[in-house]
Design an enzyme around this catalytic site. Structure first.
Site, PDB file in Angstrom:
ATOM      1  N   GLY A 104     -84.765  50.332 -56.475  1.00 17.96           N
ATOM      2  CA  GLY A 104     -84.025  49.313 -57.208  1.00 17.96           C
ATOM      3  C   GLY A 104     -83.334  48.324 -56.302  1.00 17.96           C
ATOM      4  O   GLY A 104     -83.335  47.114 -56.553  1.00 17.96           O
ATOM      5  N   GLU A 123     -76.712  50.130 -46.536  1.00 20.47           N
ATOM      6  CA  GLU A 123     -77.475  51.384 -46.547  1.00 20.47           C
ATOM      7  C   GLU A 123     -76.774  52.436 -45.689  1.00 20.47           C
ATOM      8  O   GLU A 123     -76.442  52.188 -44.533  1.00 20.47           O
ATOM      9  CB  GLU A 123     -78.891  51.147 -46.014  1.00 20.47           C
ATOM     10  CG  GLU A 123     -79.695  52.401 -45.738  1.00 20.47           C
ATOM     11  CD  GLU A 123     -79.803  53.343 -46.926  1.00 20.47           C
ATOM     12  OE1 GLU A 123     -79.544  54.543 -46.752  1.00 20.47           O
ATOM     13  OE2 GLU A 123     -80.135  52.861 -48.035  1.00 20.47           O
ATOM     14  N   GLY A 174     -85.597  56.434 -50.914  1.00 20.89           N
ATOM     15  CA  GLY A 174     -86.522  57.510 -51.218  1.00 20.89           C
ATOM     16  C   GLY A 174     -87.953  57.236 -50.815  1.00 20.89           C
ATOM     17  O   GLY A 174     -88.753  58.169 -50.697  1.00 20.89           O
ATOM     18  N   ALA A 179     -93.576  61.193 -52.127  1.00 23.61           N
ATOM     19  CA  ALA A 179     -94.995  61.541 -51.991  1.00 23.61           C
ATOM     20  C   ALA A 179     -95.916  60.400 -52.405  1.00 23.61           C
ATOM     21  O   ALA A 179     -97.095  60.652 -52.701  1.00 23.61           O
ATOM     22  CB  ALA A 179     -95.307  62.793 -52.809  1.00 23.61           C
ATOM     23  N   VAL A 317     -65.055  49.436 -54.587  1.00 25.74           N
ATOM     24  CA  VAL A 317     -65.438  48.149 -55.180  1.00 25.74           C
ATOM     25  C   VAL A 317     -64.344  47.787 -56.162  1.00 25.74           C
ATOM     26  O   VAL A 317     -64.105  48.529 -57.120  1.00 25.74           O
ATOM     27  CB  VAL A 317     -66.795  48.223 -55.909  1.00 25.74           C
ATOM     28  CG1 VAL A 317     -67.120  46.875 -56.555  1.00 25.74           C
ATOM     29  CG2 VAL A 317     -67.905  48.648 -54.965  1.00 25.74           C
ATOM     30  N   HIS A 547     -86.506  64.810 -58.459  1.00 24.63           N
ATOM     31  CA  HIS A 547     -86.408  63.608 -59.291  1.00 24.63           C
ATOM     32  C   HIS A 547     -85.172  63.671 -60.177  1.00 24.63           C
ATOM     33  O   HIS A 547     -85.266  63.920 -61.381  1.00 24.63           O
ATOM     34  CB  HIS A 547     -87.668  63.460 -60.157  1.00 24.63           C
ATOM     35  CG  HIS A 547     -88.931  63.387 -59.360  1.00 24.63           C
ATOM     36  ND1 HIS A 547     -90.050  64.147 -59.654  1.00 24.63           N
ATOM     37  CD2 HIS A 547     -89.243  62.650 -58.275  1.00 24.63           C
ATOM     38  CE1 HIS A 547     -91.002  63.874 -58.771  1.00 24.63           C
ATOM     39  NE2 HIS A 547     -90.532  62.978 -57.923  1.00 24.63           N
ATOM     40  N   GLY A 580     -82.267  55.143 -59.961  1.00 23.58           N
ATOM     41  CA  GLY A 580     -82.652  56.205 -60.873  1.00 23.58           C
ATOM     42  C   GLY A 580     -81.611  56.550 -61.911  1.00 23.58           C
ATOM     43  O   GLY A 580     -81.938  57.115 -62.965  1.00 23.58           O
TER      44      GLY A 580
END
Length: 612
Positions: A104, A123, A174, A179, A317, A547, A580
């Site tokens: 995202g 990051e 990720g 995979a 923030v 996940h 996610g």
């Protein structure tokens, strides 16, 4: 203590490292102060200044090598005329600060930069080039993210009371450790969960799925190896007449091992090399064949002036002026890979949370207690696990090489609600073997421990063969079983501000999915092998998942969701969630493509700079 190293030597090495680390802090402070007095730096001057900011820290003798740690690292391939030095860039307000560089966050960075916005990506993890990835997962300091141990790798393991998670860390999020698998969910996903009815999701997202597949360089897996043939054998037993399908994966399948100029973006992207089918996708591709985000979205975003600040984490923030954030935000960051953690304050007109579910939810829960009290009370709720089960099968007879191929080469639909994939690691990556225990089930720990002991005494020869396996990755496959059936947990903050899990309602994740266990027993027979489970499953009954999804779900209002259908946070202006945690139903398949597609849609709703 490692090897024959004496206590005095260990103490001296660590004290020297601490001294040099403190000196580097002072040097970097002076370096920044000098740069602040300059203006109008050219690209050459900027990159030269950045390179002079490297500093070395002495690590433990024979355990770590002297390394160059950089708070902001720019390689030659990433230098662009528009790039500004971070020290200088603190003096102005960004249009958007993006917290996280996963799927995202990367989409957001490129699309906003294309629209003329001034973008900074924060990051927590490190920059990794191909040669930086570990050769096997025994190199823990490069594979695992565990700052307390001074390990700054690409994979993080997080254990809560009700579920354990695997997630990615580093520039590219990720994508560094996943995979590569990019399936589109079934129709049920688009018609269930809190987002159901907000839009015709299957129709609206279709063009964005196409864009995501193109940007990620998706191709069907062209070759089946021993692992895929084992899945075909299982399919003949459980789904007669319906075999596994090749996965669509984010991998470049050019001539094996040969470098090719950018094959995806008309020469604007980096050179690629053809996949060698080494199986090491999930420890980091060392061959430049895996289409990680730093090779597409982030690479292109940097060419348009987007800045990426690695090894920093956002800790605060808060709105500037108006409490709804309409006048902008102050974002506080601090280093994530140093002992000393001085804070730096930045300003932006808008903020995008894209730090992955665990990162985003932990920060949002903290902020709801303080700087952002108007966040929906649903923050941390409806967290999903894809209803997954992870079970390894190790062959005890035969010489099939399970390590050959891409990480996941095929997918089998075992019933209307379930999918099965077989995951592999590259030869030599046997570290997971340390964490697996016999696959047993039972209602409590005592019963499961008794059954593990009974299983051992029932067939000690099988365990003898298992422990004698020399190359676990060559002999083993990990079954990834996923379902669209819903199961959720809730995350809250504990007394000391640490995130914890709780179960609300009956549909909690289970460590013992009957269908998965049945398939594992069948695969044991196919491979003439032994099934093992992630250790916390048989001991504590805790399921594991790669996940984690949800926690900042969509809704029509703050009473039904944290964000609206355009990914905008209820209660605040110019604030979005794009990772996610926005996933509002259970996809039942690998979610990376869906996260990318929904983020593409969200960015398409933001107007070009200056057009308002």
């Amino acid at each position: 203590m490692h090897g024959s190293m004496k206590p005095v030597g260990w103490f001296a090495a660590n004290m020297t490292g601490l001294f040099l680390g403190m000196r580097s802090k002072l040097e970097r402070y002076i370096f920044r102060k000098k740069l602040k007095s300059q203006s109008g730096l050219s690209a050459g001057q900027s990159s030269k200044a950045l390179r002079t900011g490297f500093y070395g820290v002495l690590k433990r003798l024979n355990y770590y090598k002297v390394a160059e740690l950089r708070s902001y690292e720019v390689t030659k391939s990433q230098q662009t005329p528009q790039l500004r030095n971070f020290a200088t860039s603190q003096l102005h307000m960004y249009d958007y600060i993006i917290i996280g560089s996963g799927f995202g966050g990367s989409v957001s960075a490129l699309r906003l930069a294309e629209k003329g916005y001034n973008v900074l990506v924060i990051e927590k993890g490190k920059w990794y080039q191909g040669e930086d990835f570990p050769k096997t997962n025994w190199a823990f300091s490069k594979w695992l993210w565990a700052p307390a141990l001074r390990w700054y790798g690409i994979m993080k393991i997080t254990i809560f009371r009700h579920v354990g998670f695997i997630s990615g860390t580093g520039v590219g999020g990720g994508s560094l450790v996943y995979a590569n698998t990019l399936p589109v969910p079934a129709k049920a996903f688009f018609e269930s969960g809190s987002w159901a009815g907000l839009a015709d999701w299957e129709r609206e997202l279709a063009p964005f799925y196409d864009t995501a597949l193109r940007m990620l360089g998706a191709s069907p897996n062209p070759k089946f190896f021993d692992g895929e043939h084992a899945l075909e054998a299982l399919a003949r037993e459980v789904t007669p007449g319906v075999g596994p399908e090749p996965t669509h994966v984010a991998v470049y399948f050019g001539p094996e091992g040969e470098e090719t100029p950018d094959p995806y973006f008309e020469g604007k992207g980096p050179a690629r090399s053809g996949c060698t089918f080494c199986g090491a996708c999930m420890t980091g591709c060392r061959h430049h064949a895996k289409n990680t985000l730093d090779k597409n979205y982030l690479f292109l975003a940097q060419q348009l002036g987007a800045e990426i600040l690695a090894e920093q984490e956002a800790v605060e923030v808060k709105p500037l002026g108006s409490p709804d954030g309409s006048e902008g935000y102050e974002v506080t960051i601090r280093p994530s890979t140093t002992w000393l953690k001085p804070k730096t304050k930045l300003q932006a007109k808008g903020v995008i949370f894209a730090g992955g579910v665990l990162g985003t939810l932990n920060l949002l829960l903290q902020l709801k207690r303080g700087a952002l009290p108007n966040l929906s009370h649903l923050v941390g709720q409806q967290v999903r696990t894809n209803n997954e089960s992870l079970i390894s099968i190790t062959q005890l007879e035969g010489d099939a090489d399970m390590s050959k191929g891409v990480a996941i080469g095929a997918i089998l639909e075992t019933d209307a609600n379930s999918h099965l994939e077989l995951c592999r690691y590259g030869s030599g990556s046997g570290a997971w073997k340390l964490s697996f225990l016999p696959l047993v089930e039972g209602s409590n720990m005592g019963i499961r421990l008794w059954r593990m002991a009974a299983d051992f005494f029932r067939d000690p020869v099988a365990y003898w063969k298992y422990f004698r396996v020399k190359d676990w990755a060559k002999s083993s496959l990990v079954m990834l079983f996923m379902q669209t059936l819903d199961s959720t947990v809730t995350f809250t903050l504990g007394r000391f501000g640490r995130m914890r899990s709780a179960v609300v309602g009956k549909d909690k994740p289970t460590a013992f999915i009957p269908e998965a266990i049945d398939l594992a027993r069948r695969m044991e027979r196919v491979l003439k092998g032994k099934a093992m489970a992630f250790g916390l499953t048989p001991i504590a009954g805790i399921p594991g998942t790669a996940h984690i999804l949800g926690g900042a779900v969509m809704g029509k209002d703050p009473e039904t969701g944290v964000i609206d259908k355009e990914n905008r946070v209820f209660g605040y202006q110019n604030m979005l969630v794009c990772d996610g945690s926005m996933i509002s139903a259970n996809p039942g398949v690998n979610p990376s493509l869906t996260i990318t597609a929904i983020s593409e849609r969200a960015m398409s709703r933001i107007q070009e700079k200056g057009s308002i």
